[in-house]
Design a protein around this motif. Structure first.
Motif, PDB file in Angstrom:
ATOM      1  N   MET A   1       0.940  -1.294  -0.074  1.00  0.00           N
ATOM      2  CA  MET A   1      -0.025   0.005  -0.070  1.00  0.00           C
ATOM      3  C   MET A   1       0.934   1.322  -0.168  1.00  0.00           C
ATOM      4  SD  MET A   1      -3.086   1.096  -0.135  1.00  0.00           S
ATOM      5  CE  MET A   1      -4.470  -0.341   0.536  1.00  0.00           C
ATOM      6  N   ARG A   2       2.019   1.107   0.773  1.00  0.00           N
ATOM      7  CA  ARG A   2       3.118   2.224   0.720  1.00  0.00           C
ATOM      8  C   ARG A   2       3.389   2.609  -0.808  1.00  0.00           C
ATOM      9  NH1 ARG A   2       6.852   1.467   5.774  1.00  0.00           N
ATOM     10  NH2 ARG A   2       5.075   1.570   7.541  1.00  0.00           N
ATOM     11  N   ASN A   5       0.498   4.642  -2.334  1.00  0.00           N
ATOM     12  CA  ASN A   5       0.275   5.863  -1.888  1.00  0.00           C
ATOM     13  C   ASN A   5       1.276   6.763  -2.632  1.00  0.00           C
ATOM     14  OD1 ASN A   5      -1.753   4.988  -0.321  1.00  0.00           O
ATOM     15  ND2 ASN A   5      -0.570   4.897   1.628  1.00  0.00           N
ATOM     16  N   PHE A 323      -9.300   2.505   0.546  1.00  0.00           N
ATOM     17  CA  PHE A 323      -8.247   3.167   1.185  1.00  0.00           C
ATOM     18  C   PHE A 323      -8.666   3.917   2.366  1.00  0.00           C
ATOM     19  CE2 PHE A 323      -6.646   2.931  -3.107  1.00  0.00           C
ATOM     20  CZ  PHE A 323      -5.322   3.162  -2.950  1.00  0.00           C
ATOM     21  N   ASP A 327      -4.052   6.209   4.891  1.00  0.00           N
ATOM     22  CA  ASP A 327      -3.581   6.298   3.609  1.00  0.00           C
ATOM     23  C   ASP A 327      -3.789   7.703   2.627  1.00  0.00           C
ATOM     24  OD1 ASP A 327      -2.785   3.533   3.589  1.00  0.00           O
ATOM     25  OD2 ASP A 327      -5.073   2.850   3.152  1.00  0.00           O
ATOM     26  N   SER A 403      -8.725  13.001   4.975  1.00  0.00           N
ATOM     27  CA  SER A 403      -8.948  11.657   5.493  1.00  0.00           C
ATOM     28  C   SER A 403     -10.143  11.464   6.276  1.00  0.00           C
ATOM     29  CB  SER A 403      -7.975  11.157   6.738  1.00  0.00           C
ATOM     30  OG  SER A 403      -8.112  12.156   7.605  1.00  0.00           O
TER      31      SER A 403
END
Length: 413
Positions: A1-2, A5, A323, A327, A403
């Motif tokens: 996921m990093r 991102n 997400f 994230d 977020s």
């Protein structure tokens, strides 16, 4: 996921290059101006300090003069006592410092002391024909005087060390030489308050940049000044002391004062306006520099906020795809930190270039040839760090807002 991102953040950075460039320029301008302002103000302070300490030592030891003995009765008898004093006599006052060797030895033993020079200073009249000027003749230990005041660097004509070998030689301040119409190799007559007169040959001319010094002061060897006053080889009027850190002079003077039977005075005590001016310039430099960085930070915040508002539907879709809020925060914080890093590196290079360019601008006043500039690694490190912190905060606040977006409401609406 990093990795995902970071890829999304990269797309956001490159999708609108003009907007990204404006944000980077905001950081670059803030950091470069911070570096320039601090370098310039530090340079000005350093020059001011150098000029001040061209004739001023960190600590001065001297004979402060006789006590007030106009009415000795008050010191012996209680208040209200009637007394009649007739034909009062003034007791002979001992001038200068005698047995200076013991004091010099004590001062040399202090670990903070880096240079000491004894002086014999006397108010005299300088005469050349009909021209007669009141000034100060300073007898100096040539080598030690140069260690304390860097006197050799102020010589316009002549060699500072030559004074050590010429008992008949004298250095004149440039303005004093002009007033007396004197040049090197001319003769000048010196008259003391006691009526002693002696001729000296001008073997050099100096300029400190301090008008009051350049128009009133002359140097001879300390041996020649003692001969002029008929004093022994241990006699001095002043002992000038430099220490490792001039800012600690007041504390050092307070510590050694009880041991020395003469007045011990720090430069802060005798020149409070100099210390006040230096501190005010430091405060102004910090205030202006911080204002520049904060303005740049607000600019980045506005750009980040606009970016989030423009991409609010995309953010909603990302959240609908799974997400998490962290994230979304990571994407926009990555966006802000990349802007901060790129702007910081360019800002450091630009700040150095601007400072270096300004340092080559002619500025011929006193002993200066160019505008003063100082290059301290602390300024560059602090500017880069503050730039990163500013961009992080500017990115964190909008990213936290992003977020918390509810994708259902955005997509519906």
């Amino acid at each position: 996921m990093r990795g995902t991102n970071f890829q999304i953040a990269t797309v956001y950075l490159t999708s609108k290059l003009k907007q990204t460039a404006v944000a980077v320029l905001g950081v670059t301008f803030g950091i470069s101006m911070y570096i320039f302002m601090n370098s310039f103000m530090t340079g000005v302070n350093n020059v001011q300090t150098d000029l001040a300490f061209s004739t001023l030592a960190h600590i001065r030891v001297y004979n402060d003069g006789p006590a007030d003995n106009t009415n000795l009765i008050k010191k012996v008898y209680p208040k209200g006592t009637l007394a009649h004093i007739r034909d009062a006599k003034v007791i002979q006052y001992t001038e200068g410092i005698k047995h200076s060797g013991e004091i010099l030895s004590f001062l040399r033993e202090q670990p903070v002391v880096v240079a000491i020079t004894p002086q014999v200073n006397v108010n005299v009249f300088f005469r050349n024909g009909a021209n007669k000027v009141n000034g100060t003749l300073s007898g100096v230990d040539v080598e030690n005087e140069n260690r304390v005041f860097k006197s050799a660097s102020y010589m316009l004509q002549g060699n500072w060390n030559e004074l050590k070998y010429r008992s008949d030689g004298l250095f004149l301040g440039i303005e004093l030489a002009k007033t007396l119409s004197l040049n090197v190799d001319d003769n000048v007559s010196v008259l003391t308050p006691d009526g002693v007169s002696r001729n000296y040959k001008v073997i050099g001319i100096f300029q400190t940049g301090i008008l009051n010094v350049d128009k009133t002061k002359a140097f001879v060897s300390i041996g020649a000044s003692r001969q002029l006053l008929a004093k022994n080889a241990d006699y001095v009027t002043d002992i000038q002391v430099n220490i490792t850190d001039f800012r600690q002079a007041e504390e050092v003077a307070r510590r050694i004062a009880p041991v020395i039977p003469y007045k011990t005075e720090s430069w802060q005590t005798s020149n409070q306006q100099l210390e006040a001016g230096s501190r005010l310039r430091d405060i102004i430099a910090v205030a202006v520099s911080m204002t520049i960085l904060l303005v740049a930070g607000f600019g980045i915040y506005n750009i980040m906020n606009m970016t989030i508002n423009e991409k609010i539907r995309e953010i909603a879709i990302l959240k609908a795809m799974g997400f998490a809020g962290r994230d979304i925060r990571a994407i926009f914080l990555t966006l802000a930190m990349v802007i901060g890093l790129v702007g910081g590196v360019i800002g450091i290079a630009l700040g150095y270039a601007v400072s270096n360019g300004v340092a080559h601008i002619p500025f011929r006043i006193a002993t200066l040839k160019f505008l003063p500039m100082a290059y301290r690694w602390q300024d560059y490190l602090l500017a880069f760090t503050f730039g990163l912190v500013t961009t992080f905060i500017a990115g964190f606040l909008p990213s936290r807002k992003a977020s918390k977006i509810d994708p259902v409401e955005i997509i519906r609406g």
